[in-house]
Design a protein around this motif. Sequence first.
Motif, short mmCIF file in Angstrom:
data_model
loop_
_atom_site.label_atom_id
_atom_site.label_comp_id
_atom_site.label_asym_id
_atom_site.label_seq_id
_atom_site.Cartn_x
_atom_site.Cartn_y
_atom_site.Cartn_z
N SER A 133 0.82 -1.21 0.00
CA SER A 133 0.00 0.00 0.00
C SER A 133 0.86 1.26 0.00
CB SER A 133 -0.92 0.00 1.23
OG SER A 133 -1.82 -1.07 1.17
N GLU A 134 1.97 1.23 0.75
CA GLU A 134 2.87 2.38 0.76
C GLU A 134 3.43 2.63 -0.64
OE1 GLU A 134 3.67 4.38 3.19
OE2 GLU A 134 3.08 3.38 5.05
N ALA B 94 0.62 3.99 -2.94
CA ALA B 94 0.31 5.39 -2.63
C ALA B 94 1.43 6.31 -3.09
CB ALA B 94 0.08 5.55 -1.13
N LEU C 38 -3.35 3.69 5.01
CA LEU C 38 -2.08 3.79 4.31
C LEU C 38 -2.09 4.80 3.19
CD1 LEU C 38 -1.29 0.01 4.32
CD2 LEU C 38 -0.33 1.75 5.80
N ASP C 39 -3.05 5.72 3.18
CA ASP C 39 -3.12 6.69 2.10
C ASP C 39 -2.22 7.87 2.37
OD1 ASP C 39 -4.92 5.22 0.67
OD2 ASP C 39 -6.65 6.10 1.65
N GLY D 276 -6.18 -1.15 5.74
CA GLY D 276 -5.96 -0.73 4.36
C GLY D 276 -6.27 0.74 4.14
N CYS D 277 -7.23 1.28 4.91
CA CYS D 277 -7.58 2.69 4.77
C CYS D 277 -6.57 3.59 5.44
CB CYS D 277 -8.97 2.95 5.37
SG CYS D 277 -10.31 2.09 4.54
#
Length: 327
Positions: free
Chosen positions: A46-47, A50, A323-324, A320-321
Motif C-alpha cells: 500500500s505504501e 500510494a 495507508l493513504d 488498508g484505509c
Amino acid sequence: MFGHMHDNNLEHLPSQQVLDTGEQLMVPVEVLEVDNKGALWKFLPSEAMAGAVSRTGTAPLDRAKVYMQVYSSKTNFTTLLGGLQIMVQEGGFRSLWRGNGINVLKIAPEYAIKFSVFEQCKNYFCGIRGSPPFQEHLLAGSLAVAISQTLINPMEVLKTRLTLRRTGQYKGLLDCARQILQREGTRALYRGYLPNMLGIIPYACTDLAVYEMLQCFWLKSGRDMGDPSGLVSLSSVTLSTTCGQMASYPLTLVRTRMQAQDTMEGSNPTMRGVLQRILAQQGWLGLYRGMTPTLLKVLPARWHQLCGVRSHEENPGHIGCELDDTA
C-alpha cells in the motif's frame, strides 16, 4: 525521515503517516511497537502504491524543481512557470513527466531496504526495554534512511539525468545507464552521495524537533494529547516534514547539481566546489533555488493523506484505509 512517536495503538496509525515527497521518506511510527513484529511488511504494497500515485501526480513540480536547481542563476533566473513553459516548448506536455518512471520504480526497493533495516533496529532497541527513547528513534531512522539511500544512489543519479534529458538524448533507462558508464565510469553513479548522507542529519533533527514542539504546544492547550484529531496530527506531520526539507534543502540542491554536472558542464565536481560556485554566482539565496515547487508538492500530498485520514475515521478497524500517505 521516520515516524513520530506516540503510545497510540494501530487505531491511530493514519495520524502518523508521512508525506512521501520523494525526498526523505519516513517510516510509520507504530512499527516500533513490540507487539507489531513484522507489521511493517504488511504496509509495503500500500505504501508503494500510494507513493507511485502521489509522485506521478506531482511529477511536473518535481521536474520543475530539478530544472530550477540546475539551470537557474542570477543571469539566467528561472521561475516555476518559466521553467514549466520551457520544458513544454522543448518536449511537449508529456515531457513534464520525464524521469517519473524511475522515480516510481525505486519506491519499492527504497521502502523494502528501509523497512528491513528499521525492523532490525526496532528489534535491537525494543528487545528488552519496550519502546526506545528519543535518541534511539533518531538513530534507528537515520540508519534506515542512510543504508537505503546508499544502495539506491545510482537510481537517484539516473532519475536526475532522465529528468533533465533533452528530447532524443536517451532511448530509455538502460541507454541512460550505458552512456553514463561509458563516458564517466562507475563512480558517476555515486555523484552527490556525500551531501545526500549529510542531509539526513538536519532533516531528521529538524523534523523531530518541530514535531515534538507542536506536541508540547498541543499538550499545553489543555486538550487530550493521547488522541488528537486527524487534522491536528496531519498538520503537525506536514509542518515538521516541510521544515525538515527546508533545513536540508541546500544539501539536496548540491546533490542534484553534482548528479547533473555532465548535463551542465561535463566536469567531475566536488561538494565543496559546487557549493563555492553557487555562493559565488548566486549568493546564499542560490542555495534555495527550486524551493517553491518543493513546497507546492506538499499540498496535493496533504490532500491525499487527508483522504486517508477520513477513510480511517469511517473505518477505524481497517488497516488498508490507513495507508493513504503521499508525496
